[in-house]
Every structure is written in structure tokens, then in C-alpha cells.
Design an enzyme around this catalytic site. Structure first.
Site, PDB file in Angstrom:
ATOM      1  N   SER A 117       1.052  -1.212  -0.076  1.00  0.00           N
ATOM      2  CA  SER A 117       0.114  -0.178  -0.041  1.00  0.00           C
ATOM      3  C   SER A 117       0.894   1.176  -0.132  1.00  0.00           C
ATOM      4  O   SER A 117       1.824   1.219   0.587  1.00  0.00           O
ATOM      5  CB  SER A 117      -0.840  -0.124   1.475  1.00  0.00           C
ATOM      6  OG  SER A 117      -1.391   1.091   1.399  1.00  0.00           O
ATOM      7  N   TYR A 141      -1.416  -0.024  10.196  1.00  0.00           N
ATOM      8  CA  TYR A 141      -1.780  -0.641   8.883  1.00  0.00           C
ATOM      9  C   TYR A 141      -0.405  -0.213   8.057  1.00  0.00           C
ATOM     10  O   TYR A 141      -0.146  -1.297   7.132  1.00  0.00           O
ATOM     11  CB  TYR A 141      -3.049   0.206   8.264  1.00  0.00           C
ATOM     12  CG  TYR A 141      -3.088  -0.368   6.797  1.00  0.00           C
ATOM     13  CD1 TYR A 141      -3.663  -1.590   6.590  1.00  0.00           C
ATOM     14  CD2 TYR A 141      -2.739   0.566   5.599  1.00  0.00           C
ATOM     15  CE1 TYR A 141      -3.900  -2.020   5.245  1.00  0.00           C
ATOM     16  CE2 TYR A 141      -3.126   0.076   4.245  1.00  0.00           C
ATOM     17  CZ  TYR A 141      -3.603  -0.893   4.026  1.00  0.00           C
ATOM     18  OH  TYR A 141      -3.500  -1.601   2.746  1.00  0.00           O
ATOM     19  N   LYS A 145       2.037  -3.486   6.549  1.00  0.00           N
ATOM     20  CA  LYS A 145       2.233  -3.542   4.974  1.00  0.00           C
ATOM     21  C   LYS A 145       3.836  -3.672   4.751  1.00  0.00           C
ATOM     22  O   LYS A 145       4.304  -4.582   4.162  1.00  0.00           O
ATOM     23  CB  LYS A 145       1.425  -2.768   4.183  1.00  0.00           C
ATOM     24  CG  LYS A 145       0.126  -2.753   4.141  1.00  0.00           C
ATOM     25  CD  LYS A 145      -0.159  -4.238   3.481  1.00  0.00           C
ATOM     26  CE  LYS A 145      -1.952  -4.247   3.228  1.00  0.00           C
ATOM     27  NZ  LYS A 145      -2.037  -5.815   2.789  1.00  0.00           N
TER      28      LYS A 145
HETATM   29  N1  LIG Z   1      -8.650  -0.641  -1.688  1.00  0.00           N
HETATM   30  C1  LIG Z   1      -7.515   0.053  -1.594  1.00  0.00           C
HETATM   31  O1  LIG Z   1      -7.607   1.177  -1.908  1.00  0.00           O
HETATM   32  C2  LIG Z   1      -6.317  -0.647  -1.037  1.00  0.00           C
HETATM   33  C3  LIG Z   1      -5.238   0.197  -1.157  1.00  0.00           C
HETATM   34  C4  LIG Z   1      -4.027  -0.582  -0.926  1.00  0.00           C
HETATM   35  C5  LIG Z   1      -3.842  -1.695  -0.495  1.00  0.00           C
HETATM   36  N2  LIG Z   1      -4.898  -2.396  -0.443  1.00  0.00           N
HETATM   37  C6  LIG Z   1      -4.707  -4.111   0.003  1.00  0.00           C
HETATM   38  O2  LIG Z   1      -5.256  -4.837  -0.929  1.00  0.00           O
HETATM   39  C7  LIG Z   1      -5.870  -6.001  -0.445  1.00  0.00           C
HETATM   40  C8  LIG Z   1      -7.337  -6.240  -0.830  1.00  0.00           C
HETATM   41  O3  LIG Z   1      -8.234  -5.158  -0.468  1.00  0.00           O
HETATM   42  P1  LIG Z   1      -9.758  -4.792  -0.751  1.00  0.00           P
HETATM   43  O4  LIG Z   1      -9.782  -3.396  -0.908  1.00  0.00           O
HETATM   44  O5  LIG Z   1      -9.899  -5.788  -1.681  1.00  0.00           O
HETATM   45  O6  LIG Z   1     -10.227  -5.325   0.654  1.00  0.00           O
HETATM   46  P2  LIG Z   1     -11.302  -6.280   0.963  1.00  0.00           P
HETATM   47  O7  LIG Z   1     -11.775  -6.222   2.301  1.00  0.00           O
HETATM   48  O8  LIG Z   1     -12.521  -6.058  -0.033  1.00  0.00           O
HETATM   49  O9  LIG Z   1     -10.686  -7.664   0.658  1.00  0.00           O
HETATM   50  C9  LIG Z   1      -9.831  -8.396   1.520  1.00  0.00           C
HETATM   51  C10 LIG Z   1     -10.579  -9.781   1.443  1.00  0.00           C
HETATM   52  O10 LIG Z   1      -9.308 -10.541   2.659  1.00  0.00           O
HETATM   53  C11 LIG Z   1     -10.160 -11.241   3.263  1.00  0.00           C
HETATM   54  N3  LIG Z   1      -9.402 -11.733   4.565  1.00  0.00           N
HETATM   55  C12 LIG Z   1      -9.133 -10.965   5.525  1.00  0.00           C
HETATM   56  N4  LIG Z   1      -8.492 -11.518   6.282  1.00  0.00           N
HETATM   57  C13 LIG Z   1      -8.183 -12.702   5.847  1.00  0.00           C
HETATM   58  C14 LIG Z   1      -7.691 -13.766   6.540  1.00  0.00           C
HETATM   59  N5  LIG Z   1      -7.211 -13.796   7.648  1.00  0.00           N
HETATM   60  N6  LIG Z   1      -7.500 -14.882   5.639  1.00  0.00           N
HETATM   61  C15 LIG Z   1      -7.999 -15.061   4.695  1.00  0.00           C
HETATM   62  N7  LIG Z   1      -8.791 -14.109   4.139  1.00  0.00           N
HETATM   63  C16 LIG Z   1      -8.778 -13.018   4.660  1.00  0.00           C
HETATM   64  C17 LIG Z   1     -11.436 -10.519   3.549  1.00  0.00           C
HETATM   65  O11 LIG Z   1     -12.645 -11.717   3.656  1.00  0.00           O
HETATM   66  C18 LIG Z   1     -11.665 -10.176   2.035  1.00  0.00           C
HETATM   67  O12 LIG Z   1     -12.350 -11.074   1.112  1.00  0.00           O
HETATM   68  C19 LIG Z   1      -5.730  -5.612   1.159  1.00  0.00           C
HETATM   69  O13 LIG Z   1      -4.677  -6.357   1.617  1.00  0.00           O
HETATM   70  C20 LIG Z   1      -5.526  -4.055   1.201  1.00  0.00           C
HETATM   71  O14 LIG Z   1      -4.631  -3.893   2.435  1.00  0.00           O
HETATM   72  C21 LIG Z   1      -5.891  -2.017  -0.490  1.00  0.00           C
HETATM   73  O1  LIG Z   2     -16.779  10.262   3.268  1.00  0.00           O
HETATM   74  C1  LIG Z   2     -15.466  10.597   3.138  1.00  0.00           C
HETATM   75  C2  LIG Z   2     -14.424   9.671   2.959  1.00  0.00           C
HETATM   76  C3  LIG Z   2     -12.993   9.985   2.879  1.00  0.00           C
HETATM   77  N1  LIG Z   2     -12.940  11.166   2.574  1.00  0.00           N
HETATM   78  C4  LIG Z   2     -11.643  11.570   2.172  1.00  0.00           C
HETATM   79  O2  LIG Z   2     -11.238  11.041   0.963  1.00  0.00           O
HETATM   80  C5  LIG Z   2      -9.601  10.914   1.128  1.00  0.00           C
HETATM   81  C6  LIG Z   2      -9.483   9.435   0.376  1.00  0.00           C
HETATM   82  O3  LIG Z   2      -9.702   8.608   1.877  1.00  0.00           O
HETATM   83  P1  LIG Z   2     -10.101   7.042   1.547  1.00  0.00           P
HETATM   84  O4  LIG Z   2     -10.584   6.361   2.938  1.00  0.00           O
HETATM   85  O5  LIG Z   2     -10.888   6.453   0.470  1.00  0.00           O
HETATM   86  O6  LIG Z   2      -8.593   6.385   1.079  1.00  0.00           O
HETATM   87  P2  LIG Z   2      -7.255   6.728   1.815  1.00  0.00           P
HETATM   88  O7  LIG Z   2      -6.201   7.552   1.352  1.00  0.00           O
HETATM   89  O8  LIG Z   2      -7.460   7.212   3.412  1.00  0.00           O
HETATM   90  O9  LIG Z   2      -6.551   5.179   1.930  1.00  0.00           O
HETATM   91  C7  LIG Z   2      -6.639   4.192   0.824  1.00  0.00           C
HETATM   92  O10 LIG Z   2      -5.436   4.299   0.142  1.00  0.00           O
HETATM   93  C8  LIG Z   2      -4.260   4.242   0.942  1.00  0.00           C
HETATM   94  C9  LIG Z   2      -3.299   4.566  -0.148  1.00  0.00           C
HETATM   95  O11 LIG Z   2      -3.112   5.566  -0.730  1.00  0.00           O
HETATM   96  C10 LIG Z   2      -4.405   2.954   1.591  1.00  0.00           C
HETATM   97  O12 LIG Z   2      -3.785   1.796   1.008  1.00  0.00           O
HETATM   98  C11 LIG Z   2      -5.748   2.623   2.268  1.00  0.00           C
HETATM   99  O13 LIG Z   2      -5.606   1.216   2.682  1.00  0.00           O
HETATM  100  C12 LIG Z   2      -6.702   2.775   1.311  1.00  0.00           C
HETATM  101  O14 LIG Z   2      -8.188   2.650   2.283  1.00  0.00           O
HETATM  102  C13 LIG Z   2      -9.232  11.251   2.311  1.00  0.00           C
HETATM  103  O15 LIG Z   2      -8.709  12.455   2.165  1.00  0.00           O
HETATM  104  C14 LIG Z   2     -10.574  11.312   3.317  1.00  0.00           C
HETATM  105  O16 LIG Z   2     -10.404  12.053   4.270  1.00  0.00           O
HETATM  106  C15 LIG Z   2     -13.757  12.189   2.611  1.00  0.00           C
HETATM  107  O17 LIG Z   2     -13.546  13.392   2.447  1.00  0.00           O
HETATM  108  N2  LIG Z   2     -15.067  11.950   2.787  1.00  0.00           N
END
Ligand SMILES: NC(=O)c1ccc[n+]([C@@H]2O[C@H](COP(=O)([O-])OP(=O)(O)OC[C@H]3O[C@@H](n4cnc5c(N)ncnc54)[C@H](O)[C@@H]3O)[C@@H](O)[C@H]2O)c1
Ligand SMILES: O=c1ccn([C@@H]2O[C@H](COP(=O)(O)OP(=O)(O)O[C@H]3O[C@H](CO)[C@H](O)[C@H](O)[C@H]3O)[C@@H](O)[C@H]2O)c(=O)[nH]1
Length: 325
Positions: A117, A141, A145
Site C-alpha cells: 500500500s 496498517y 504492510k
Molecule cells: N482498497 C484499496 O484502496 C487498497 C489500497 C492499498 C492496499 N490494499 C490492500 O489490498 C488488499 C485487498 O483489499 P480490498 O480493498 O479488496 O479489501 P477487501 O476487504 O474487500 O478484501 C480483503 C479480503 O481478504 C479477506 N480476508 C481478510 N482477512 C483474511 C484472512 N486472515 N484469511 C483469509 N482471508 C482474509 C476478506 O474476507 C476479504 O475478502 C488488502 O490487503 C489491502 O490492504 C487495498
Molecule cells: O466520506 C469521506 C471519506 C473519505 N474522505 C477523504 O477522502 C480521501 C480518501 O480517503 P479513503 O479513505 O478513500 O482513502 P485513503 O487515502 O485514506 O486510504 C486508501 O488508500 C491508501 C493508499 O493511498 C491505503 O492503501 C488505504 O488502505 C486505502 O483505504 C481522504 O482524504 C479522506 O479524508 C472524505 O472526504 N469523505
């Protein structure tokens, strides 16, 4: 060639599973269902409800399917919440990754792509973050990572694991209407949940040192992101060397205010967002240089911001009451 996808029933994992399937890298899903959605897993893809903390079960699954590589997405993903729940975050993201690596070694599985991340960088002082930018995570978090990356790197040195870690920036949008981001803490799902229920979206913080005072992020479409995983898996499978880490970002900064404007344009709903105080732990600006991934993983932004907003909006509208429960 069969690849295990941990977290394959999640938002990003379900997109990765579809891309692997299309590329002929037969996916197998392991998901604990802590936040996964069963209908996200295609019916023909082998699915195991299991935790990455369960080493013996992982070994059984890897042996049963002759797994050759793992895409490890399972984890707890909320930076802000992780400050309140550091032990849960470390158990899921650090101990979980360690157990998975043990299982891989035991089962002789030698390729790994890891979901990292942008949170590993904390609040960067540079306009564009490269893979050389200092890692100074500001939340459990982000720390978890970074430790995950280290475990994987060290297992490469100790046991010859072939690996890469992909540092995602803000992942949004939807590759098909039945797959959506159900996160209760991220901007896109919160904005659409508000609009779909007649409430008003909120902006957290309007006094940041940015052009319009709201936070700036680097948004990438989940379908583009998924393709980079398949490219990485194919390269590792073919014995090619990859860098230990890649940024998956666009190089374009977009403010929260600009996202609200795009949402108003796409939905035709001319709402005025509520202006709220800052959310703790939010960096003012974080934007990636994604050139390394473009060079090695064919990384490209195939979707515009409008398409990110539009696809997320359509997927949010396709939610049935049963899916929301
Ligand atoms: N969504 C983002 O913007 C973002 C950004 C950076 C990194 N990531 C990383 O990408 C990955 C996927 O994120 P996502 O947005 O799809 O989230 P998500 O919560 O939709 O998916 C995570 C999945 O992992 C499963 N899981 C959680 N703990 C587990 C465990 N112990 N064993 C097996 N399965 C487990 C959950 O049930 C879920 O299906 C995560 O590792 C997250 O940290 C996401
Ligand atoms: O209702 C909302 C929700 C969020 N925000 C703002 O929107 C921006 C983006 O927020 P997100 O929660 O969508 O995303 P983050 O940037 O906090 O974090 C996401 O991206 C990160 C990487 O940049 C990490 O990987 C993290 O896991 C993932 O959730 C932030 O400034 C937050 O304060 C709002 O203004 N209103």
C-alpha cells in the site's frame, strides 16, 4: 499452472481472480469471509473458506491444486481503524503473511505477488512518490504492510522465493456491475452510499495545504490494477526477475473536492457536500510515480476518472438489499 488468491472474495481480489482466469492461470480462492462476499467468487473457481493464519489448511489446499504461485491480498485494510486496533491489524497482516510464507515453503510454492500500500510512505515530502522515497508509515496498517514486504524479501534471500510487492494507491471503480467496494471507511463507497440513501456526502478537511484545501490522492481503476497482478504472476512464473516493489499509481493528483464535482457530473445530482473537520491520520497529498510498473508490468491507466466514478456509481446502484445486509 494454478495460482492461489488469498482474499479472492474481496473487492480487489475478485477482480484479480477474473483476470487470472482469463489469462489461463487457473485461480483458487482462499478467503476467511471477514469482509469477503461469496457471490464475488465465480462458481467454477475452487473456493475455500479458510484463514491465512491456518498453515496446515493452506498446505493441504496448495498440494491439492498443485499451486505454483500465490497472490496475497487477504488482510485488514483500514489505516485509520488500525490505530484503534493495532493487534488485530498485525495479527491479520503480519502473522497472516508469515503463516502463508511458512505454508508456501512447506508446499514448495515459490512465487508470490503481495498487496502492499501507499500507506508505507506516510506523508511524503515529494510531489511524486517513487519506490526510492523513504518509507515512514504513520499507522499500524502502513507498518504492517511494510513488515509484510520485509518478510517476503527475507524469504527470498533465505529460501529463494521469487516475489514482488505492489504498492497500490487509491483503488476505486468497478470492473463489472456485480463487483463493488463495500468498504465502510473509504471515499467512493461512502459517497455513493450517501447519495443512494438520500444523504449528503461529506468532505473531511478543507484546510489542507493543497490547491482547494481538500486532500489530494492518486486514484486508479481496479480493473487496471488487476491486470498488473496477472502480468507480475506471468513474469514470475516464466522465471523473470522483478523489482521487490512497484508503485501502482497514475502520477495525477485529484482532490476530494474534484471527486465530488466528478460525482455530481456523472450522477446529475448537484449536491453540496457537507464540510467536516479533518479525519485523523490523513496525509494532505500522496501521488505516485508509476513508471517502474509501466516499464516492467505493462502498467497503464486505461480508465479515466469519469469511468472510475461512473463504474463505481453503477455498481453501487446494482446492489440488492440482500447484498447490503
Ligand atoms: N482498497 C484499496 O484502496 C487498497 C489500497 C492499498 C492496499 N490494499 C490492500 O489490498 C488488499 C485487498 O483489499 P480490498 O480493498 O479488496 O479489501 P477487501 O476487504 O474487500 O478484501 C480483503 C479480503 O481478504 C479477506 N480476508 C481478510 N482477512 C483474511 C484472512 N486472515 N484469511 C483469509 N482471508 C482474509 C476478506 O474476507 C476479504 O475478502 C488488502 O490487503 C489491502 O490492504 C487495498
Ligand atoms: O466520506 C469521506 C471519506 C473519505 N474522505 C477523504 O477522502 C480521501 C480518501 O480517503 P479513503 O479513505 O478513500 O482513502 P485513503 O487515502 O485514506 O486510504 C486508501 O488508500 C491508501 C493508499 O493511498 C491505503 O492503501 C488505504 O488502505 C486505502 O483505504 C481522504 O482524504 C479522506 O479524508 C472524505 O472526504 N469523505
Amino acid at each position: 499452472m494454478s495460482w492461489l488468491v488469498t482474499g479472492g472474495a474481496g473487492y480487489i481480489g475478485s477482480h484479480v481472480v477474473r483476470c487470472l482466469d482469463e489469462a489461463g492461470l487457473a485461480p483458487v480462492i482462499v478467503d476467511s469471509m471477514s469482509s469477503g462476499i461469496r457471490s464475488f467468487a465465480p462458481a467454477h473457481v475452487p473456493f475455500y473458506e479458510a484463514s491465512v493464519l491456518d498453515r496446515e489448511e493452506l498446505v493441504r489446499i496448495m498440494d491439492a491444486h498443485s499451486i505454483t504461485g500465490v497472490i496475497h491480498l487477504a488482510g485488514y485494510k483500514y489505516a485509520g481503524e488500525s490505530v484503534k486496533f493495532p493487534l488485530l491489524t498485525f495479527e491479520q497482516n503480519v502473522t497472516g503473511t508469515a503463516r502463508l510464507l511458512e505454508a508456501m515453503q512447506q508446499a514448495g510454492v515459490n512465487n508470490m505477488v503481495f498487496s502492499s500500500s501507499a500507506a508505507v510512505y506516510g506523508t511524503p515530502s515529494v510531489a511524486l512518490v517513487t519506490e526510492q522515497t523513504a518509507t515512514e508509515p504513520e499507522s499500524p496498517y502502513g507498518q504492517s504492510k511494510l513488515i509484510g514486504e520485509w518478510l517476503i524479501r527475507d524469504q527470498g534471500i533465505a529460501a529463494g522465493l521469487k516475489h514482488t510487492s505492489l504498492r497500490y494507491f487509491n483503488v476505486v471503480g468497478s470492473g463489472s456491475e456485480e463487483l463493488y467496494d463495500a468498504s465502510p471507511h473509504n471515499l467512493f463507497p461512502l459517497v455513493f452510499a450517501a447519495l443512494n440513501s438520500g444523504a449528503t456526502p461529506k468532505i473531511f478537511g478543507t484546510d489542507y495545504d493543497t490547491t482547494d484545501g481538500t486532500c489530494v490522492r492518486d486514484y486508479v481503476h481496479v480493473a487496471d490494477l488487476a491486470l498488473a497482478h496477472v502480468e507480475a504472476a506471468k513474469k514470475l512464473e516464466a522465471g523473470q526477475e522483478l523489482e521487490p516493489v512497484y508503485n501502482l499509481g497514475s502520477g495525477d493528483g485529484v482532490s476530494v473536492r474534484e471527486i465530488m464535482d466528478a460525482v455530481a457530473r456523472v450522477t446529475g445530482n448537484q449536491f453540496q457536500p457537507l464540510l467536516e473537520p479533518r479525519r485523523p491520520g490523513d496525509p494532505a497529498r500522496i501521488v505516485a510515480d508509476g513508471q517502474l510498473a509501466a516499464r516492467d508490468l505493462g502498467w497503464a491507466m486505461r480508465h479515466s476518472l469519469g469511468q472510475m466514478v461512473d463504474s463505481a456509481y453503477r455498481a453501487s446502484q446494482a446492489l440488492t438489499p440482500a447484498k447490503e445486509a
